[in-house]
Scaffold this motif. Structure first.
Motif, PDB file in Angstrom:
ATOM      1  N   ASP A 155      -7.898  40.831 -23.293  1.00 22.88           N
ATOM      2  CA  ASP A 155      -8.454  40.519 -24.230  1.00 22.88           C
ATOM      3  C   ASP A 155      -8.813  38.966 -24.931  1.00 22.88           C
ATOM      4  O   ASP A 155      -9.327  38.452 -25.000  1.00 22.88           O
ATOM      5  N   ILE A 156      -7.461  38.188 -24.719  1.00 25.29           N
ATOM      6  CA  ILE A 156      -7.230  37.119 -24.866  1.00 25.29           C
ATOM      7  C   ILE A 156      -7.425  35.837 -24.235  1.00 25.29           C
ATOM      8  O   ILE A 156      -7.738  34.815 -24.441  1.00 25.29           O
ATOM      9  N   ASP A 157      -8.592  36.237 -23.283  1.00 21.71           N
ATOM     10  CA  ASP A 157      -8.532  35.233 -22.111  1.00 21.71           C
ATOM     11  C   ASP A 157     -10.157  35.109 -22.174  1.00 21.71           C
ATOM     12  O   ASP A 157     -10.181  34.750 -21.250  1.00 21.71           O
ATOM     13  N   LEU A 158     -10.354  35.868 -23.393  1.00 23.87           N
ATOM     14  CA  LEU A 158     -11.797  36.023 -22.809  1.00 23.87           C
ATOM     15  C   LEU A 158     -12.580  35.943 -24.470  1.00 23.87           C
ATOM     16  O   LEU A 158     -11.489  36.412 -25.755  1.00 23.87           O
ATOM     17  N   GLN A 159     -13.484  35.192 -24.511  1.00 19.77           N
ATOM     18  CA  GLN A 159     -14.003  34.192 -25.859  1.00 19.77           C
ATOM     19  C   GLN A 159     -14.704  35.534 -26.465  1.00 19.77           C
ATOM     20  O   GLN A 159     -14.671  35.846 -27.420  1.00 19.77           O
ATOM     21  N   SER A 160     -15.566  37.228 -25.785  1.00 14.60           N
ATOM     22  CA  SER A 160     -15.596  37.873 -26.287  1.00 14.60           C
ATOM     23  C   SER A 160     -16.043  38.930 -25.389  1.00 14.60           C
ATOM     24  O   SER A 160     -16.439  39.215 -24.513  1.00 14.60           O
ATOM     25  N   PRO A 161     -14.257  39.398 -25.371  1.00 15.38           N
ATOM     26  CA  PRO A 161     -14.457  40.514 -24.249  1.00 15.38           C
ATOM     27  C   PRO A 161     -14.865  41.705 -24.933  1.00 15.38           C
ATOM     28  O   PRO A 161     -14.915  42.324 -24.014  1.00 15.38           O
ATOM     29  N   GLU A 162     -14.929  42.174 -26.381  1.00 14.47           N
ATOM     30  CA  GLU A 162     -16.177  43.446 -26.706  1.00 14.47           C
ATOM     31  C   GLU A 162     -17.294  43.743 -25.425  1.00 14.47           C
ATOM     32  O   GLU A 162     -18.079  44.271 -25.560  1.00 14.47           O
ATOM     33  N   ASP A 163     -17.951  41.915 -24.961  1.00 14.56           N
ATOM     34  CA  ASP A 163     -19.297  42.060 -24.926  1.00 14.56           C
ATOM     35  C   ASP A 163     -19.619  41.915 -23.098  1.00 14.56           C
ATOM     36  O   ASP A 163     -19.805  42.257 -22.258  1.00 14.56           O
ATOM     37  N   ASN A 164     -17.785  41.668 -22.375  1.00 15.06           N
ATOM     38  CA  ASN A 164     -17.449  42.175 -20.967  1.00 15.06           C
ATOM     39  C   ASN A 164     -16.953  42.885 -20.838  1.00 15.06           C
ATOM     40  O   ASN A 164     -16.611  43.173 -19.623  1.00 15.06           O
ATOM     41  N   GLU A 165     -16.418  44.657 -21.534  1.00 10.48           N
ATOM     42  CA  GLU A 165     -16.470  45.806 -21.492  1.00 10.48           C
ATOM     43  C   GLU A 165     -16.695  45.658 -19.586  1.00 10.48           C
ATOM     44  O   GLU A 165     -15.266  46.137 -18.954  1.00 10.48           O
ATOM     45  N   ASN A 195       2.059  28.421 -23.660  1.00 12.19           N
ATOM     46  CA  ASN A 195       0.768  28.590 -24.265  1.00 12.19           C
ATOM     47  C   ASN A 195      -0.227  29.967 -24.435  1.00 12.19           C
ATOM     48  O   ASN A 195      -0.172  30.610 -23.360  1.00 12.19           O
ATOM     49  N   ASN A 196      -0.193  30.372 -25.821  1.00 10.24           N
ATOM     50  CA  ASN A 196      -0.397  32.191 -25.743  1.00 10.24           C
ATOM     51  C   ASN A 196      -1.604  31.340 -26.957  1.00 10.24           C
ATOM     52  O   ASN A 196      -1.615  32.808 -27.832  1.00 10.24           O
ATOM     53  N   ASP A 197      -2.329  30.256 -27.158  1.00  9.97           N
ATOM     54  CA  ASP A 197      -3.701  30.586 -27.562  1.00  9.97           C
ATOM     55  C   ASP A 197      -4.344  31.275 -27.532  1.00  9.97           C
ATOM     56  O   ASP A 197      -4.860  31.478 -25.892  1.00  9.97           O
ATOM     57  N   SER A 198      -5.586  32.007 -28.456  1.00 10.34           N
ATOM     58  CA  SER A 198      -6.524  32.628 -27.719  1.00 10.34           C
ATOM     59  C   SER A 198      -8.072  32.068 -27.312  1.00 10.34           C
ATOM     60  O   SER A 198      -9.005  32.850 -27.487  1.00 10.34           O
ATOM     61  N   ASP A 199      -7.942  30.365 -27.299  1.00 11.17           N
ATOM     62  CA  ASP A 199      -9.305  29.871 -27.317  1.00 11.17           C
ATOM     63  C   ASP A 199      -9.141  29.031 -25.666  1.00 11.17           C
ATOM     64  O   ASP A 199      -9.620  27.541 -25.878  1.00 11.17           O
ATOM     65  N   GLU A 200      -7.930  29.127 -25.061  1.00 12.34           N
ATOM     66  CA  GLU A 200      -8.206  28.431 -23.730  1.00 12.34           C
ATOM     67  C   GLU A 200      -8.627  29.284 -23.213  1.00 12.34           C
ATOM     68  O   GLU A 200      -7.977  30.317 -21.676  1.00 12.34           O
ATOM     69  N   PHE A 201      -9.922  28.505 -22.507  1.00 11.68           N
ATOM     70  CA  PHE A 201     -10.674  28.983 -21.592  1.00 11.68           C
ATOM     71  C   PHE A 201     -10.490  28.182 -20.901  1.00 11.68           C
ATOM     72  O   PHE A 201     -11.401  27.286 -20.687  1.00 11.68           O
ATOM     73  N   THR A 202     -10.834  29.119 -18.900  1.00 16.70           N
ATOM     74  CA  THR A 202     -11.366  27.980 -18.061  1.00 16.70           C
ATOM     75  C   THR A 202     -12.472  27.538 -17.258  1.00 16.70           C
ATOM     76  O   THR A 202     -12.849  27.023 -16.337  1.00 16.70           O
ATOM     77  N   TRP A 203     -13.637  28.524 -17.714  1.00 20.17           N
ATOM     78  CA  TRP A 203     -14.795  28.778 -17.139  1.00 20.17           C
ATOM     79  C   TRP A 203     -15.974  29.496 -18.199  1.00 20.17           C
ATOM     80  O   TRP A 203     -15.316  30.561 -19.166  1.00 20.17           O
ATOM     81  N   TRP A 204     -16.793  28.571 -17.749  1.00 20.51           N
ATOM     82  CA  TRP A 204     -18.126  29.206 -18.681  1.00 20.51           C
ATOM     83  C   TRP A 204     -19.774  29.926 -18.070  1.00 20.51           C
ATOM     84  O   TRP A 204     -19.674  29.043 -17.582  1.00 20.51           O
ATOM     85  N   LYS A 211     -19.338  29.040 -25.374  1.00 22.64           N
ATOM     86  CA  LYS A 211     -20.296  30.366 -24.919  1.00 22.64           C
ATOM     87  C   LYS A 211     -19.982  31.133 -24.391  1.00 22.64           C
ATOM     88  O   LYS A 211     -19.625  30.956 -23.289  1.00 22.64           O
ATOM     89  N   ASN A 212     -19.270  32.748 -24.192  1.00 25.35           N
ATOM     90  CA  ASN A 212     -19.008  33.584 -23.241  1.00 25.35           C
ATOM     91  C   ASN A 212     -17.313  32.694 -22.611  1.00 25.35           C
ATOM     92  O   ASN A 212     -18.002  32.949 -20.967  1.00 25.35           O
ATOM     93  N   GLY A 213     -16.219  32.120 -22.203  1.00 23.27           N
ATOM     94  CA  GLY A 213     -15.551  31.595 -21.835  1.00 23.27           C
ATOM     95  C   GLY A 213     -14.546  32.675 -21.147  1.00 23.27           C
ATOM     96  O   GLY A 213     -14.149  33.244 -22.351  1.00 23.27           O
ATOM     97  N   TRP A 214     -14.218  32.403 -20.082  1.00 21.13           N
ATOM     98  CA  TRP A 214     -13.261  32.911 -19.818  1.00 21.13           C
ATOM     99  C   TRP A 214     -12.269  32.422 -19.298  1.00 21.13           C
ATOM    100  O   TRP A 214     -11.864  30.749 -18.771  1.00 21.13           O
ATOM    101  N   ARG A 215     -10.297  32.895 -18.553  1.00 23.34           N
ATOM    102  CA  ARG A 215      -9.763  32.416 -18.203  1.00 23.34           C
ATOM    103  C   ARG A 215      -9.229  32.872 -17.463  1.00 23.34           C
ATOM    104  O   ARG A 215      -8.958  34.110 -16.980  1.00 23.34           O
TER     105      ARG A 215
END
Length: 257
Positions: A155-165, A195-204, A211-215
């Motif tokens: 879940d930490i690797d998605l900005q909106s995990p609940e919307d991408n299940e 780095n265990n931050d929850s806002d580190e995404f590489t793809w939108w 919006k809707n970032g993914w790692r």
């Protein structure tokens, strides 16, 4: 040793957006680029072959994907493909071998259309990849495999995990595959070692940052490389594609002696 991994969404477009101008200033030892969307012979401008680097390419027959690896030091060998037969056609892989380490550049299969056939092809590819990674972990060398793995782990690797299940890239079998990669096969997500931050995404996926970032862009390393990780960051100050370049520094000499 600095390695930069980047999924270009088309290397020509990324270059127009300033990618090569930026990357040559980063003093990277190795640059791994995925999703070229052209053939090597289409790259006629010198900008695609920066001074001080040797470039190696693995094109797609259709020109849809394709990967490249740029290196400062000539490797002992270059390997293209993984030998998986038909499922190899849905992905791209190139590897540079040095004395005691191999650097891979991977573009995993895309399931953008969400069709059952595409999902099954992706599952077959990753089953075979797990077998390959299990086999090579017994070799007396280290591995760093960089690229767009086309899936997020937790879940930490998605900005909106609940919307991408129910979305490809975060399906239960994909998350389980990543669990197995890290917990059973013993590989390591290099970025998460520091780095265990929850806002580190590489793809939108929609191309809109914030919006809707993914790692999904990872540098996966063999266990022996864990203690060498010094620095990691996703570069977000400028947009070259829908993906952010991943920069990782390792305390490691590429060529011994």
């Amino acid at each position: 040793m600095r390695i930069i991994s980047f999924c270009a969404d088309g290397i020509k477009q990324a270059t127009q957006n300033g990618f090569f101008e930026w990357v040559v200033e980063q003093d990277a030892d190795i640059i791994c680029i995925q999703d070229l969307r052209c053939q090597e012979y289409d790259l006629t401008d010198n900008v695609f072959f920066p001074e001080g680097y040797y470039g190696y390419f693995f094109d797609s027959p259709s020109g849809v994907n394709g990967v490249a690896i740029y290196v400062r030091q000539i490797p002992k060998a270059i390997m293209t493909g993984l030998g998986f037969g038909e499922s190899d056609m849905h992905a791209r892989y190139i590897q540079a071998d040095y004395d005691n380490i191999s650097i891979g550049c991977i573009l995993a299969p895309d399931v953008a259309d969400g069709s059952p056939t595409a999902v099954e092809e992706k599952a077959v590819f990753f089953d075979q990849l797990a077998g390959h990674l299990n086999k090579i972990r017994n070799k007396r060398r280290e591995f760093i495999i960089c690229g767009n793995w086309q899936m997020a782990h937790q879940d930490i690797d998605l900005q909106s995990p609940e919307d991408n299940e129910d979305c490809s890239g975060f399906l239960p079998f994909e998350r389980q595959w990543m669990d197995n990669l890290y917990h059973e096969l013993g590989y390591i997500d290099a970025f998460r070692t520091i780095n265990n931050d929850s806002d580190e995404f590489t793809w939108w996926p929609n191309g809109e940052r914030g919006k809707n970032g993914w790692r999904v862009d990872l540098q996966v390393i063999s266990n022996g490389m864990r203690s060498t990780v010094e620095y990691g960051a996703a570069y977000k100050s400028k947009e070259f594609s829908s993906h952010a370049p991943l920069i990782m520094d390792y305390d490691y000499e590429l060529i011994s002696g």
